[in-house]
Scaffold this motif. Structure first.
Motif, PDB file in Angstrom:
ATOM      1  N   ALA A  93       0.719  -1.168  -0.039  1.00 34.52           N
ATOM      2  CA  ALA A  93      -0.108   0.005   0.093  1.00 34.52           C
ATOM      3  C   ALA A  93       0.885   1.515  -0.197  1.00 34.52           C
ATOM      4  CB  ALA A  93      -1.080   0.055   1.321  1.00 34.52           C
ATOM      5  N   PRO A  94       1.626   1.513  -0.861  1.00 41.56           N
ATOM      6  CA  PRO A  94       2.404   2.778  -0.894  1.00 41.56           C
ATOM      7  C   PRO A  94       1.629   4.077  -1.238  1.00 41.56           C
ATOM      8  CG  PRO A  94       3.063   1.307  -2.702  1.00 41.56           C
ATOM      9  CD  PRO A  94       1.939   0.544  -2.383  1.00 41.56           C
ATOM     10  N   ASP A  95       2.022   5.080  -0.994  1.00 43.97           N
ATOM     11  CA  ASP A  95       1.296   6.274  -1.141  1.00 43.97           C
ATOM     12  C   ASP A  95       0.746   6.711  -2.362  1.00 43.97           C
ATOM     13  OD1 ASP A  95       1.194   7.392   1.962  1.00 43.97           O
ATOM     14  OD2 ASP A  95       3.238   7.119   1.629  1.00 43.97           O
ATOM     15  N   VAL A  96       1.700   6.443  -3.405  1.00 43.42           N
ATOM     16  CA  VAL A  96       1.392   6.726  -4.722  1.00 43.42           C
ATOM     17  C   VAL A  96       2.028   5.676  -5.486  1.00 43.42           C
ATOM     18  CG1 VAL A  96       2.306   8.383  -6.813  1.00 43.42           C
ATOM     19  CG2 VAL A  96       1.992   9.234  -4.413  1.00 43.42           C
ATOM     20  N   VAL A  97       1.061   5.160  -6.498  1.00 48.03           N
ATOM     21  CA  VAL A  97       1.155   4.017  -7.384  1.00 48.03           C
ATOM     22  C   VAL A  97       1.158   4.366  -8.814  1.00 48.03           C
ATOM     23  CG1 VAL A  97       0.674   1.676  -7.966  1.00 48.03           C
ATOM     24  CG2 VAL A  97       0.587   2.423  -5.741  1.00 48.03           C
ATOM     25  N   LEU A  98       2.318   4.372  -9.474  1.00 45.64           N
ATOM     26  CA  LEU A  98       2.167   4.781 -11.165  1.00 45.64           C
ATOM     27  C   LEU A  98       2.109   3.606 -11.904  1.00 45.64           C
ATOM     28  CD1 LEU A  98       2.544   6.456 -13.603  1.00 45.64           C
ATOM     29  CD2 LEU A  98       4.994   6.393 -13.021  1.00 45.64           C
ATOM     30  N   ILE A  99       1.022   3.316 -12.676  1.00 44.75           N
ATOM     31  CA  ILE A  99       0.952   2.225 -13.528  1.00 44.75           C
ATOM     32  C   ILE A  99       1.058   2.757 -14.875  1.00 44.75           C
ATOM     33  CG2 ILE A  99      -0.478   0.425 -14.382  1.00 44.75           C
ATOM     34  CD1 ILE A  99      -1.863   0.540 -11.705  1.00 44.75           C
ATOM     35  N   ASP A 100       2.092   2.418 -15.641  1.00 44.32           N
ATOM     36  CA  ASP A 100       2.555   2.655 -16.718  1.00 44.32           C
ATOM     37  C   ASP A 100       2.701   1.654 -18.071  1.00 44.32           C
ATOM     38  OD1 ASP A 100       3.495   4.516 -19.115  1.00 44.32           O
ATOM     39  OD2 ASP A 100       5.230   5.184 -18.240  1.00 44.32           O
ATOM     40  N   SER A 101       1.710   1.326 -18.926  1.00 47.54           N
ATOM     41  CA  SER A 101       0.708   2.183 -19.301  1.00 47.54           C
ATOM     42  C   SER A 101      -0.407   1.019 -19.335  1.00 47.54           C
ATOM     43  CB  SER A 101       0.692   2.739 -20.465  1.00 47.54           C
ATOM     44  OG  SER A 101       0.912   1.856 -21.610  1.00 47.54           O
ATOM     45  N   ILE A 102      -1.844   1.677 -19.170  1.00 46.22           N
ATOM     46  CA  ILE A 102      -3.148   0.895 -19.155  1.00 46.22           C
ATOM     47  C   ILE A 102      -3.164   0.210 -20.532  1.00 46.22           C
ATOM     48  CG2 ILE A 102      -5.460   1.039 -18.864  1.00 46.22           C
ATOM     49  CD1 ILE A 102      -4.242   1.103 -16.388  1.00 46.22           C
ATOM     50  N   GLY A 103      -2.655   0.922 -21.702  1.00 45.96           N
ATOM     51  CA  GLY A 103      -2.810   0.277 -22.861  1.00 45.96           C
ATOM     52  C   GLY A 103      -2.149  -0.906 -23.159  1.00 45.96           C
ATOM     53  N   GLU A 104      -0.811  -1.013 -22.532  1.00 44.40           N
ATOM     54  CA  GLU A 104      -0.042  -2.260 -22.283  1.00 44.40           C
ATOM     55  C   GLU A 104      -0.599  -3.293 -21.536  1.00 44.40           C
ATOM     56  OE1 GLU A 104       2.416  -2.688 -24.717  1.00 44.40           O
ATOM     57  OE2 GLU A 104       2.066  -0.797 -25.781  1.00 44.40           O
ATOM     58  N   ALA A 105      -0.908  -2.874 -20.622  1.00 44.58           N
ATOM     59  CA  ALA A 105      -1.450  -3.876 -19.350  1.00 44.58           C
ATOM     60  C   ALA A 105      -2.800  -4.712 -19.759  1.00 44.58           C
ATOM     61  CB  ALA A 105      -1.922  -3.144 -18.181  1.00 44.58           C
TER      62      ALA A 105
END
Length: 534
Positions: free
Chosen positions: A312-324
């Motif tokens: 549960a980090p304070d900030v989570v970046l998911i790069d990118s939805i299009g590839e996921a």
């Protein structure tokens, strides 16, 4: 001795005797011990559970609360379990054909021995209504395996271990045993989703928390904690710069962050970018402060998200939805499947308290680009519960230069960012890299800039002016109607921008057919070169 004078048989394995047999019970002083290589598991029960899910998909929510993939002893069964729930998470109805197709797309079909094994599983389930009982057998044998594993470690410790490590091993065993007990403890279910709002009557008004992540110079922030937020735009328009600036801000404030790099920017590039934005070496190197994931396939991506939820980090970046989406075997044009992927990847970390920031890309078609939606489906926008920002590069970030990225609000569920912004313009991200080569840092800031104005104080639509200039350059002798039809923007603003370009000598006009005016480019107008732009 038996009647014929031969001694009784000794059993090498435990044997289930029918009721009423004359065979004596197992005697540890007489019979040989059990073969400890036999797994503590029930293959029939595992097959019956999976068969029930394929025959009766409505059982999936119930069994999801009872079991996890780790409860299955045979790997092929865990693989089928994952596939069934991946499909269910996309909102599609589960059946053997769709599960087989999903396994083919994820490259896992041979792990289960081929598609025919799915039909074997369905045949192994005599009564789907008994799925709960089958799950109890699977759960209990998994519990016993956990206890057996602890026992085997203690046996190994007694034979070859260091006596000084006994205390640590015992403490570890206590923790694991507690997990085993609580893992299968009683659960409370609320099947209706009813939420108690009686506290409202206590006189305390409901509070909508404003965004708190990635602050502008005026103190207002862009992204909401505990919500799914998003940034979309053209390639190289500064989307990831903005999201990574949010990570750096969090780390420097003593918080934690994570990046799930599905685009495979790479650890070297990511670390260098974070340092350039002002992160500290010791923060990036400390996995308790910053966690970086670069999943190679669907199972690794799911495992990465599980780990993110645990920490549960304070900030989570998911790069990118299009590839996921394709990595998880989902259809990029199916809204239900995209919603399922968004719930799996984004909603779970947000529910754990993280500020989730997703990255996505704009499509190429003019119609889609003006709609405010990223590639694939409006389902992505529907799943955003925080802010959804559109990034537009006025000048692209580059070494030795100053990049400016305009941020526009496409969605703000709580409305707090719009309120703080006075409208849909969230601000401009400025990335000053003029000293990056000498000082190793890019200074960044987010601020609301005053809209460009003409000398008489009226609004100057510089962005539309550049868009029209480029259009006329490519479409010589076009009419005003052509411009209004093909250039995105409100008609009033388009006509105002065109009039300014003609008045200031960037475009000339000549008479055309039926009283029309044909437009010709004389000079190139560029917003970045306009003295009216700050």
């Amino acid at each position: 001795m038996s009647a014929d004078g031969t001694p009784p048989r000794h059993h090498l394995h435990a044997v289930d005797h029918p009721t009423g047999t004359d065979e004596p019970p197992f005697d540890p002083d007489y019979d040989k011990p059990f073969d400890d290589r036999r797994p503590v598991a029930s293959r029939d029960a595992e097959r019956a559970v999976l068969g029930a899910l394929l025959l009766e998909p409505t059982l999936i929510p119930e069994l999801r609360d009872e079991l996890t993939a780790a409860d299955f002893y045979w790997p092929e069964h865990a693989t089928v379990w994952h596939a069934v729930h991946d499909l269910a998470d996309t909102g599609r109805t589960v059946d053997a054909v769709l599960v087989a197709d999903h396994l083919i797309r994820t490259g896992d079909i041979q792990r289960i021995g081929g598609a025919t094994y799915l039909h074997d599983l369905m045949q192994a389930c005599a009564i789907p209504a008994n799925a709960g009982h089958y799950a109890t057998i699977v759960r209990d044998t998994a519990r016993l395996r956990g206890v057996a594993t602890i026992g085997q470690r203690f046996l190994q410790l007694a034979r070859t271990g260091d006596p000084s490590s006994v205390t640590m091993q015992v403490e570890t065993a206590y923790e694991e045993l507690e997990q085993i007990v609580t893992r299968w403890g009683p659960a409370t279910h609320n099947g209706t989703g009813l939420i108690d709002l009686s506290w409202v009557n206590g006189g305390t008004p409901p509070v909508v928390d404003p965004p708190t992540v990635c602050r502008r110079v005026d103190g207002a922030a862009l992204f909401y904690a505990g919500k799914v937020n998003g940034i979309f735009g053209d390639p190289e328009c500064g989307k990831t710069w903005l999201a990574q600036a949010a990570i750096v801000e969090a780390l420097n404030a003593g918080d934690t962050a994570a990046m799930v790099d599905v685009d495979h920017n790479g650890p070297n590039h990511t670390a260098a970018r974070l340092l350039l934005l002002g992160a500290r070496l010791e923060h990036i190197a400390d996995s308790t402060r910053f966690r970086y994931y670069q999943p190679e396939d669907g199972p690794e991506l799911r495992a990465a998200i599980d780990d993110v939820v645990r920490h549960a980090p304070d900030v989570v970046l998911i790069d990118s939805i299009g590839e996921a989406i394709p990595m998880l075997g989902a259809n990029t044009n199916d809204g239900d499947e995209i919603s399922g992927v968004m719930r799996l990847l984004c909603t779970r970390p947000a529910d754990a308290g993280s500020c989730v920031i997703t990255i996505d890309h704009l499509p190429k078609s003019t119609e889609a680009r003006t709609s405010g939606y990223a590639i694939g489906s409006i389902a992505k926008k529907r799943m955003i519960r925080g802010t959804y920002l559109r990034a537009e590069a006025r000048t692209q970030p580059a070494p030795g230069q100053i990049g400016r990225i305009t941020l526009r609000i496409e969605k703000d569920t709580a409305g707090e960012l719009r309120k703080a912004s006075g409208g849909g313009y969230a601000g401009t991200l400025t990335l000053d890299s003029t000293r990056s080569e000498t000082h190793g840092i890019t200074n960044w800031s987010i601020a609301r800039e005053e809209a460009p104005k003409n000398d008489d104080g009226t609004f100057r639509p510089t962005k539309l002016m550049e868009a029209i200039s480029r259009y006329v350059e490519d479409n010589d002798q076009c009419t005003q109607r052509d411009i209004e039809n093909d250039v995105a923007g409100k008609g009033t603003y388009l006509r105002h921008a065109l009039k300014l370009l003609v008045t200031e000598g960037f475009i000339s006009t000549i008479p055309g057919a039926r009283n029309s005016r044909l437009h010709h480019s004389i000079a190139l107008y560029r917003e970045a070169e306009d003295d009216h732009v700050a």
